[in-house]
Design a protein around this motif. Structure first.
Motif, short mmCIF file in Angstrom:
data_model
loop_
_atom_site.label_atom_id
_atom_site.label_comp_id
_atom_site.label_asym_id
_atom_site.label_seq_id
_atom_site.Cartn_x
_atom_site.Cartn_y
_atom_site.Cartn_z
N ARG B 223 29.11 48.72 31.49
CA ARG B 223 28.39 47.83 31.96
C ARG B 223 29.13 46.71 32.97
O ARG B 223 28.87 46.43 34.30
CB ARG B 223 27.63 46.78 31.13
N VAL B 224 30.18 46.33 32.52
CA VAL B 224 30.90 45.32 33.24
C VAL B 224 31.69 46.27 34.53
O VAL B 224 31.80 45.50 35.60
CB VAL B 224 32.14 44.88 32.15
N ALA B 226 30.78 48.32 36.19
CA ALA B 226 29.75 48.73 37.14
C ALA B 226 29.61 47.59 37.97
O ALA B 226 29.03 47.88 39.33
CB ALA B 226 28.36 49.27 36.52
N ASP B 227 29.75 46.33 37.68
CA ASP B 227 29.45 45.17 38.47
C ASP B 227 30.75 44.44 38.84
O ASP B 227 30.92 43.68 39.84
CB ASP B 227 28.60 44.14 37.58
N ALA B 228 31.92 45.05 38.50
CA ALA B 228 33.17 44.32 38.77
C ALA B 228 33.79 44.73 40.18
O ALA B 228 33.56 45.73 40.63
CB ALA B 228 34.07 44.86 37.78
N THR B 229 34.50 43.74 40.73
CA THR B 229 35.02 43.91 42.05
C THR B 229 36.51 43.32 41.86
O THR B 229 36.66 42.32 40.82
CB THR B 229 34.57 43.15 43.24
#
Lengths: 231, 231
Positions: B223-224, B226-229
């Motif tokens: 989950r993390v 998938a959102d991380a940049t």
């Protein structure tokens, strides 16, 4: 001595390189017969690996070697392609389809044996092919890990070492008698698999009399190995 | 720069070594507290790897190193075990159960990333653990392929090279800040995963402020990421 692990040649043995490579030449609009271009490209595979094994050329991964041999094929025909086109053609080798028996055949064989590809292709390339074809192995082995291309004996012996089996407990499965001869010279068991469509129009049924077993596909291999005993 | 590949520490991060090793001491009827014996055995892990990395001991695979450290633990306590018993204990490390989130968590992560273990354990040992836990990876990476144990930088860099990604495109996922520090020093991204039961009774919730991400299990990692940049 029982066979405990199976390693598989990849190009031609598990995947069909010719159809996809010819299609790639076709879709790039390259002049000439796409199948003939694919065959000419592949024909430069063995000589360039020999150059590396003989110390005449530095180690290169398959993307680098495929680019070099592609440029030779194009130069020979006075064909000019952009760097992007060349890159797309080289990358075609990362998404070749497996022969129809391979995906399920590997699953069956993995129930009874450790299984791994043992390709001259580099690890990242074989990883891509395994993902593309949804092929499940226990690990990915490659000439890259021995820093020597098949049929150099250390390629096969490194595979046995990494799987922690004796060479005589390891079988190479390949569609190419020269690869099997190299494996045999290193003390491995050998299984010939007939891939009549590798080079285009079907050839007659073939076997390799020097191999421990000769089969038509991976399902037959699973049946034969279930009954086999080796001296 | 996006993360393209994830490599995972194995012992403690993906699999629970302590329960199975303590059970093995118990079932061999070894005198003493089985959990304490397991901890004492594991405590000798880092020092013996340091000896190898420092050139004070020749390269050994984990079966050889586990046997050497087991014999030290036994000698210290004046415990005598037969060679068969010792071998069974050493072999316990080949069949450790994964933490409950691991099997499915790896499947989820493999949809978006190249995935591989990157263990100090040798390839054949990690293959056995993956088969035991039905864990699917894209390939098996190991310190054995770099001939240097983590946290030596070449271990991480060899993994990046074999996956054909830049170090900054590769994330090490581990429950141990020292391993993550080694990966960071080699230019990798790092993900801390909290494994409160690794050393027995649960500790409080932990994180690693130096890691790019800190998570509680592999599902949270998916989950993390998938959102991380990442900068």
């Amino acid at each position: 001595m029982a066979v405990r692990a199976l390693v598989f040649d990849v190009f031609g043995t598990l995947v069909d390189w010719r159809s996809a490579v010819a299609d790639a030449f076709r879709s790039e609009g390259v002049a000439g017969d796409p199948e003939e271009l694919a065959d000419a490209w592949r024909a430069r595979y063995r000589p360039i690996l020999d150059e590396v094994n003989d110390g005449l050329r530095p180690w290169g991964n398959f993307d680098e070697l495929h680019l070099a041999t592609l440029q030779d094929v194009l130069a020979e025909r006075a064909i000019t392609l952009s760097p992007d086109q060349q890159e797309r053609l080289v990358y075609t080798w990362h998404r070749l389809d497996p022969w129809p028996d391979v995906r399920e055949g590997l699953e069956v064989l993995r129930r009874g044996f450790l299984t791994a590809p043992l390709s001259n292709g580099h690890v990242a390339l074989i990883v891509d092919l395994a993902r593309h074809g949804d092929l499940r192995f226990d690990c990915i082995l490659s000439a890259e890990l021995a820093h020597a291309y098949k049929p150099a004996p250390q390629t096969y012996l490194t595979a046995a070492h990494l799987l922690d089996v004796q060479p005589s407990e390891l079988m190479l499965v390949a569609a190419h008698p020269s690869d099997l001869a190299g494996a045999r010279a290193a003390g491995l068991r050998t299984g010939f698999i007939d891939r009549p469509l590798e080079h285009g129009p079907a050839t007659g049924k073939r076997s390799d009399p020097k191999a421990d077993v000769s089969v038509g596909d991976l399902h037959e291999l699973a049946r034969v190995l279930a009954d086999a005993t080796f001296n």
